[in-house]
Structure formats: C-alpha cells, structure tokens
Design an enzyme around this catalytic site. Structure first.
Site, mmCIF file in Angstrom:
data_model
loop_
_atom_site.group_PDB
_atom_site.id
_atom_site.type_symbol
_atom_site.label_atom_id
_atom_site.label_comp_id
_atom_site.label_asym_id
_atom_site.label_seq_id
_atom_site.Cartn_x
_atom_site.Cartn_y
_atom_site.Cartn_z
ATOM 1 N N TYR A 78 3.567 79.364 -47.542
ATOM 2 C CA TYR A 78 2.794 79.258 -46.298
ATOM 3 C C TYR A 78 3.107 77.928 -45.602
ATOM 4 C CZ TYR A 78 -0.114 83.230 -47.755
ATOM 5 O OH TYR A 78 -0.563 84.478 -48.120
ATOM 6 N N ASP A 95 21.975 64.053 -43.019
ATOM 7 C CA ASP A 95 23.061 65.018 -43.157
ATOM 8 C C ASP A 95 24.403 64.476 -42.687
ATOM 9 O OD1 ASP A 95 21.383 66.868 -44.234
ATOM 10 O OD2 ASP A 95 21.336 68.216 -42.515
#
Length: 424
Positions: free
Chosen positions: A243, A320
């Site tokens: 969730y 990244d």
C-alpha cells in the site's frame, strides 16, 4: 552521541536564523559556496535540501518543463528514512507514507508465507528508524516543497559540462550557461554529467520487463491483502505489492522475462492483458491486482557496472548517475538519499577545499554503493530461481531459520550514513 547531532548542529540553527532574520540569511547564502545540482529527481532534490540546510547555495536544474514525478511505489528502509528525518521531514513522511507491518515472502501459487521480515514497531526498534512504503510522486512533492520552487529551474536540459581551477559550469540546450563552485550530476542512468566524468559507456540491459501499476485500495481489501509488503516469488519471475499514498492505493511491480523490449522509461504504457499473461496460474491476489489496474506501465531494466571514479575535480556524481541498480534490494532511491547527506556532511566538514571534500564523499560512498548493486543483482537471481533444488534450499532455510530473512537486511537498513562519514 556526537554523530547523531552533527548534521542537526549544522542545520537547525540556520533554519531558526532564517525565520528570525531572512535578509541576513539571504546575504549569508549569497556569500557561501554555490553548488549546481543537475537533475530534480529524488537524489537531486534531497542533495539540494541537505546542502541548503548546511548553508550552501544549492540550485537544481531540471530538463523537464513541468516537474511531475512519474513511476509508482518506493520501499524506504530505515537507512533512508533516518536521513529524511534528519532533514526535518518526519511529519511529512508520516502523512504520505505507509508503515507496513512486515515484508512477507510468499509462494507464487499457494500464497504461503515462506519467510517474514518484521517491520512496523519491531523494525523501528531493530534498525533505529521506521520503514515506509511511499508513492514516488508523494515523496517527490515533499522534497520539492522543502527545497522551494525558487531554488529549482525547469526546462534546463544540460548538454555539456566544463570547469576550470575556480569552478564548474553547466551548459544547457537553449544556450544558457550556469556557473558554480561545484557541480553535482544527479541526472539519472543516462547522465550527461557521468559521461563528462568517466567517458561514454552504455547501461547494462537486464533481460526482464518490470510491469507496474497502482490499484485502488478497495481491490487489495477485497482479496484480503493486509498492510504488509508481499513478495510472491516464482520461476523466472516475481511480484511485489504494498500500500502507498496513506493507504489509498496498492502499488505492484511484476518482473518477468523480456521478449527483447528495451525501452527504459517510467512512462511507457503497457497493456493489462499482456501483463496478465506471464502471471497465468499465479495466486489470485496477484491476478486480481493486475486486473483491477486501469493504467499499466512497463519498464525495461538496466544498470551499470560499478564506477571507480565518481568525481572529476569540481564535478561529482550522485544517485543513479553514479550507481544505478536493480530494484530487488529496494535500495535505488535509498542510496541516492544516503549520497545526498554524505555529500552535505563532507562539504560541511571541509568548506575551505570543496574539491577535496567531494573526493572524500566519493571515497566514503563507492564501496557501499557497489556492494548494494551486486546484492541487488544476486537477490534478483535468488528470488526468481527456477532450479528446483535452489528453490527448495531457499525455502527450507526461510522456514527453518525465521530470523534469516531479517538478518539479511541488517547491513542495508541498519546503516547510518552520517556515522559512517564521521568514522571514515
């Protein structure tokens, strides 16, 4: 302990002085070190926030004309949450995040819980901070608000970088040029700044497709999905769900063998029917979540080899751009967040020599990021094994040693980046 208060020592007094005397604070920032941050993803925004909280004049440059983070869910371990708390975002995280009670490893057909990592209160006690599941866009909005719109320039596509003995500059596609004392490349896996630092290279394709979607929470409740993170592992595939958005949505990602498709994009649309095909025969919860999702996306997975060099004089890489990794350890965003605080701490400790400070940052971060890149690849192979003997051995170990899955994450989630910098 002193290391627990060191970053607060740099930040909190400055925040109070800004509230008391804005004009004086503005003059102080104008006279401080100017840092250009290329890229307004989670890593870039966290870096800008940490730097500004430390008294640096950090400004973010983002190629998108509208700052709208796409993607879906994130699992934020205690190592990342600890950083965000120190940046003053504890209440915001409580508002947008979900504290899953556990991380359950489930059989792909029966749904049997083979292994469980306790989270919730038990995880907070063990690792020193909560574990949150968040929607990527929610976290992005929190960081953006904390940094401030006035410190973010949109429509700034960086096409090249240069520097001299006194500073670094970013050149943008429209001809603009911005100069600072330092430049931080947080521009993702296809980083322009990385190419400047290390030379051209290509990302490594992982031959899988990641199917992604967000289903209404009602679908999760209908199939009995508890407030836990579930990992269904099967032959050559896995399915993760939890969730997000204060419990209003259920995020899911399904990793399956690729048919050769190689588009690396958060926004590439997929077809719900196509997503259901590789999960034929899987547990009914898996199929119900896919079937109940209006918009399905697909993402080809890439990473890059570990870098030996993260810096080039006054230019440094973060997130990244430095260390893209597979999602199987749920550490991609977390490592960007760790990088951000590490950078701010190193610069704060060595303000007179920023070039030496970024070299220290890189030396502190390289081995940890490389280890998590390797662990993410290995975990992906382990959880998606199709070898019967390997699967049996893995599942037997989880059943017979209930603490084994939990201990596996101690080194990742129990890590305190600020303490590591202080001890370096």
């Amino acid at each position: 302990m002193r290391w627990e208060r060191s970053f607060v020592h740099y930040c909190r007094p400055q925040r109070r002085r800004r509230g008391a005397n804005v004009a004086r604070s503005r003059r102080r920032l104008e006279a401080s070190m100017r840092v250009l941050v290329v890229g307004a993803g989670i890593g870039g925004l966290t870096a800008a926030l940490a730097l500004r909280e430390s008294g640096f004049d950090a400004h973010v440059y983002e190629q998108a004309r509208v700052l709208r983070e796409v993607g879906a869910g994130l699992a934020l371990g205690a190592n990342a949450v600890r950083v965000l708390h120190r940046l003053g975002l504890a209440e915001a995280l409580r508002t947008v995040g979900v504290r899953s009670e556990s991380w359950d490893f489930c059989d792909w057909q029966s749904g049997e819980v083979v292994g469980r990592v306790p989270l919730g209160d038990a995880g907070e006690i063990r690792w020193g901070a909560p574990f949150y599941n968040v929607h990527r866009a929610d976290l992005h909005d929190v960081l953006r608000a904390a940094v401030g719109e006035e410190h973010i320039t949109l429509g700034a596509y960086c096409v090249s970088v240069d520097q001299d003995d006194t500073g670094a500059a970013a050149v943008f596609a429209d001809g603009r040029r911005e100069r600072g004392d330092l430049l931080i490349g947080a521009d993702g896996i296809h980083s322009v700044v990385r190419e400047y630092v290390t030379g051209p290279d290509l990302p490594t394709w992982w031959p899988q497709i990641a199917w992604r979607g967000l289903a209404p929470a009602a679908i999760g409740r209908e199939v009995g999905l508890e407030m836990r993170q579930h990992v269904f592992f099967g032959p050559d595939a896995l399915f993760v769900t939890y969730y997000v958005s204060s419990g209003r949505l259920v995020n899911w990602i399904g990793c399956t063998p690729s048919d050769g498709w190689r588009e690396e994009s958060w926004s590439a649309r997929g077809d719900r029917k196509d997503a259901l095909v590789p999960f034929e025969g899987w547990h009914h919860r898996v199929r119900a979540l896919i079937a109940g999702t209006d918009q399905v996306f697909k993402w080809a997975m890439f990473d890059r080899p570990s870098l030996e060099t993260w810096t080039k004089s006054r230019v440094a890489l973060l997130g990244d751009a430095a260390h893209p990794m597979m999602p199987f350890m749920a550490q991609g965003a977390a490592q960007s967040i760790e990088d951000a605080l590490a950078l701010a701490c190193c610069l704060s400790a060595d303000r007179d020599d920023p070039q030496r400070a970024v070299d220290t940052y890189a030396s502190c971060r390289r081995d940890r990021a490389a280890a998590l890149q390797a662990a993410s690849r290995e975990q992906g192979r382990d959880l998606q094994s199709s070898d019967p003997a390997e699967v049996a051995a893995r599942n037997t170990q989880m059943r017979q040693s209930p603490d084994a899955p939990t201990a596996r994450y101690d080194w990742a989630w129990g890590y305190d980046v600020e303490r590591a910098i202080a001890d370096h």
